[in-house]
Scaffold this active site. Structure first.
Site, PDB file in Angstrom:
ATOM      1  N   CYS A 102       0.656  -1.266   0.028  1.00 12.92           N
ATOM      2  CA  CYS A 102       0.012   0.055   0.071  1.00 12.92           C
ATOM      3  C   CYS A 102       0.750   1.289   0.013  1.00 12.92           C
ATOM      4  O   CYS A 102       0.317   2.293  -0.113  1.00 12.92           O
ATOM      5  CB  CYS A 102      -0.811   0.090   0.988  1.00 12.92           C
ATOM      6  SG  CYS A 102      -1.479  -1.677   1.786  1.00 12.92           S
TER       7      CYS A 102
ATOM      8  N   HIS B  78      -9.369   3.551  -0.813  1.00 11.78           N
ATOM      9  CA  HIS B  78      -8.124   3.326  -0.816  1.00 11.78           C
ATOM     10  C   HIS B  78      -7.555   2.259  -1.988  1.00 11.78           C
ATOM     11  O   HIS B  78      -7.275   1.008  -1.521  1.00 11.78           O
ATOM     12  CB  HIS B  78      -7.703   2.716   0.626  1.00 11.78           C
ATOM     13  CG  HIS B  78      -6.558   1.937   0.987  1.00 11.78           C
ATOM     14  ND1 HIS B  78      -5.178   2.406   0.335  1.00 11.78           N
ATOM     15  CD2 HIS B  78      -6.077   0.955   1.711  1.00 11.78           C
ATOM     16  CE1 HIS B  78      -4.081   1.935   0.758  1.00 11.78           C
ATOM     17  NE2 HIS B  78      -4.680   0.931   1.773  1.00 11.78           N
TER      18      HIS B  78
ATOM     19  N   CYS C 241     -12.649  -0.016   8.805  1.00 15.61           N
ATOM     20  CA  CYS C 241     -11.907  -0.464   7.537  1.00 15.61           C
ATOM     21  C   CYS C 241     -11.817   0.597   6.199  1.00 15.61           C
ATOM     22  O   CYS C 241     -13.111   0.971   5.965  1.00 15.61           O
ATOM     23  CB  CYS C 241     -12.111  -2.138   7.081  1.00 15.61           C
ATOM     24  SG  CYS C 241     -12.360  -3.018   8.425  1.00 15.61           S
ATOM     25  N   SER C 242     -10.740   0.798   5.589  1.00 14.70           N
ATOM     26  CA  SER C 242     -10.896   1.592   4.205  1.00 14.70           C
ATOM     27  C   SER C 242     -11.382   0.614   3.341  1.00 14.70           C
ATOM     28  O   SER C 242     -11.554  -0.699   3.479  1.00 14.70           O
ATOM     29  CB  SER C 242      -9.579   1.834   3.766  1.00 14.70           C
ATOM     30  OG  SER C 242      -8.484   0.691   4.086  1.00 14.70           O
TER      31      SER C 242
END
Ligand SMILES: [Zn+2]
Lengths: 392, 129
Positions: A88, A337, A211-212
């Site tokens: 990420c 994301h 959570c993304s």
């Protein structure tokens, strides 16, 4: 070493873009950035593309050639194009590589892009692909998912520092609030503490709203030598500092599960290079892949003492108008994301804030902005510090 | 997971064999070739852990990935072995039962399988001690 500036930015809408392809979104972001810098394209000497898992999400590798090809820079100009991967943190690392290439004098005008297309596969496949950002053989094999690893960090942080469920949830509430004013954001709706706490349980203590999301998106920035920046744009944003650091890939091998050593080190390296301290930062885009990640980040980067991140968040100190606005874009949580694109999108938000063009999200008088991009559960961290004033 | 990859890891997975650095005395799991403390001066030897330890932190997973074939929800934890190193593992117990500091011991269990025709993976899980 030369000073470096960002002379153009571009970013797609973030969200579920089922009608659009991987190459389509990254070319859109690149075209916006080229237009923003008033370039034709042939000035571009090199390209770095951050992408985590093209192979797993869209069965496409060899991303460098693909993107250079479809931006029209392969067949005529044969520019060097390099894919950069650090889970990420791929986007932030692509930007760092572009900065290093310009700072070294090796290239003048360089594109850093980030892209991920995550919604072409089913959710369970995405969960498995994301788990590959951790240690596949000794974490993923045992059934560890990405949310589960961060949930274990959250559990210990709550146990050790008294961080509460409401403090975690407030990260999501605040980031959704910021995203309402971001036209690119995936989720532009307000939520409440109860929305977060009553949502479907994913991995205790996290619900879906800790959570993304799973997101498609791409972003691009163009960097050039600071001394040339005014040739391209009236509003260059200067790179004051860049720091990168690593830690063990597995969470269980860390000396401490409540701090990310890579974030601390990357932040310190960026502060030292920029000759600034956390007190000088006007806003920061941090890696809030899960609610606990934002609390860790604001502690690890020195905005708050260890254990104070949760209370500070609940008290509004990280809201726009607070002591240190965090994730004015909506963060990963609400803006979305798309893993390989996140680090570049963070830089785009900082550039807009420093240009004073962030609209209703604008932080008044912002002069110095910071990004913090994490790969996996802290195996890689990349920080950048930007300013609208050139280094003295 | 392919057969060769799993086969390579069988000694460590089945018997909880890691490494001990005979220079500094530190224990590591999974096995390492380099001691991060001593590096070239380190002398690594295989070491079989006793398999007892305590839960440092934990979560209950409700949404596993597609490759997961076990039941759900399930408890995942970071366990600190009594010799020092930590590992990520499942704890077989009621999710309401697991606590930080809980004593646990190793058991040999099925972990997963590669579809209907693929190999079955075994390894170490933990139960309350
Ligand atoms: Zn040693």
């Amino acid at each position: 070493m030369r000073d470096v500036a960002i002379i153009g930015v571009g970013c797609t809408k973030f969200g579920e873009m089922w009608e659009r392809s991987f190459r389509d979104i990254v070319v859109e972001a690149g075209a916006q950035a080229i237009g923003d810098a008033k370039l034709n394209g042939e000035e571009i000497e090199a390209m770095y593309v951050g992408n985590m898992s093209g192979g797993q999400f869209v069965s496409q590798e060899h991303i460098g050639s693909l993107i250079a090809d479809f931006t029209g820079l392969a067949s005529t100009f044969h520019i060097p194009a390099t894919r950069v991967e650090a889970a990420c943190a791929s986007g932030g690392l692509a930007l760092r590589n572009a900065i290093i290439a310009v700072a070294s004098g090796y290239h003048d005008v360089v594109v850093a892009a980030g892209v991920e297309k995550m919604t072409d596969v089913e959710t369970g496949v995405t969960v498995d692909a994301l788990a590959s950002a951790a240690d596949r053989e000794w974490e993923g094999f045992m059934g560890a998912t990405f949310p589960a690893l961060y949930a274990m960090v959250a559990r210990l942080h709550m146990h050790r520092y008294g961080t509460t469920r409401d403090q975690l949830a407030q990260v999501a509430v605040k980031n959704h609030h910021n995203a309402v004013n971001n036209p690119r954001a995936q989720f532009r709706n307000e939520i409440t503490l109860d929305t977060v706490k009553n949502a479907t349980m994913v991995s205790d203590p996290f619900t879906l709203f800790d959570c993304s999301p799973i997101t498609d998106g791409a972003a691009a920035v163009i960097v050039a030598p600071a001394e040339d920046a005014k040739k391209y744009t009236d509003s260059p944003v200067y790179v004051l500092g860049s720091g990168q650091a690593t830690d063990t890939i597995s969470l269980h091998n860390r000396a401490d599960f409540c701090t990310f050593g890579a974030s601390v080190a990357a932040g310190q390296r960026a502060y030292e290079m920029a000759h600034v301290t956390p007190n000088d930062i006007d806003l920061c885009e941090v890696h809030d892949c899960f609610t606990i990640a934002e609390i860790l980040a604001i502690e690890d980067l020195g905005f708050f003492k260890k254990g104070q991140g949760g209370p500070a968040t609940l008290a509004g100190e990280t809201a726009i108008g607070g002591k240190i606005p965090i994730n004015t874009s909506g963060g990963l949580k609400a803006c979305g994301h798309p893993v390989g694109a996140t680090g570049i999108k963070q830089a785009v938000e900082c550039v807009e804030q420093l240009r004073g063009t962030a609209g209703k999200r604008q932080v008044d008088g912002a002069k110095i902005a910071m990004t913090h991009n994490v790969g996996g559960t802290g195996g890689t961290a990349v920080c950048h510090i930007f300013s609208n004033e050139r280094r003295k | 997971m392919g057969v060769p990859r799993f086969w390579r890891e069988i000694p460590a997975r089945y018997n909880l064999i890691g490494s001990k650095c005979e220079t500094c005395g530190a224990f590591y799991f999974p096995p390492r070739r380099f001691c991060p403390e001593c590096r070239r001066q380190g002398k690594m030897a295989p070491y079989q852990f006793k398999g007892t330890g305590e839960v440092v932190t934990y979560t209950t997973i409700y949404t596993p990935g597609d490759s997961w074939i076990g039941g759900k929800p399930y408890v995942l934890a970071i366990v600190k072995l009594d010799e020092g190193p930590h590992l990520t593992t499942q704890v077989i117990c009621d999710p309401a039962e697991v606590k930080i500091g809980m004593r646990v011991k190793k058991v040999f269990r099925k972990i997963g399988e590669d579809g209907d025709k693929g190999m079955i993976h075994y390894g170490t899980k933990f139960v309350p001690a």
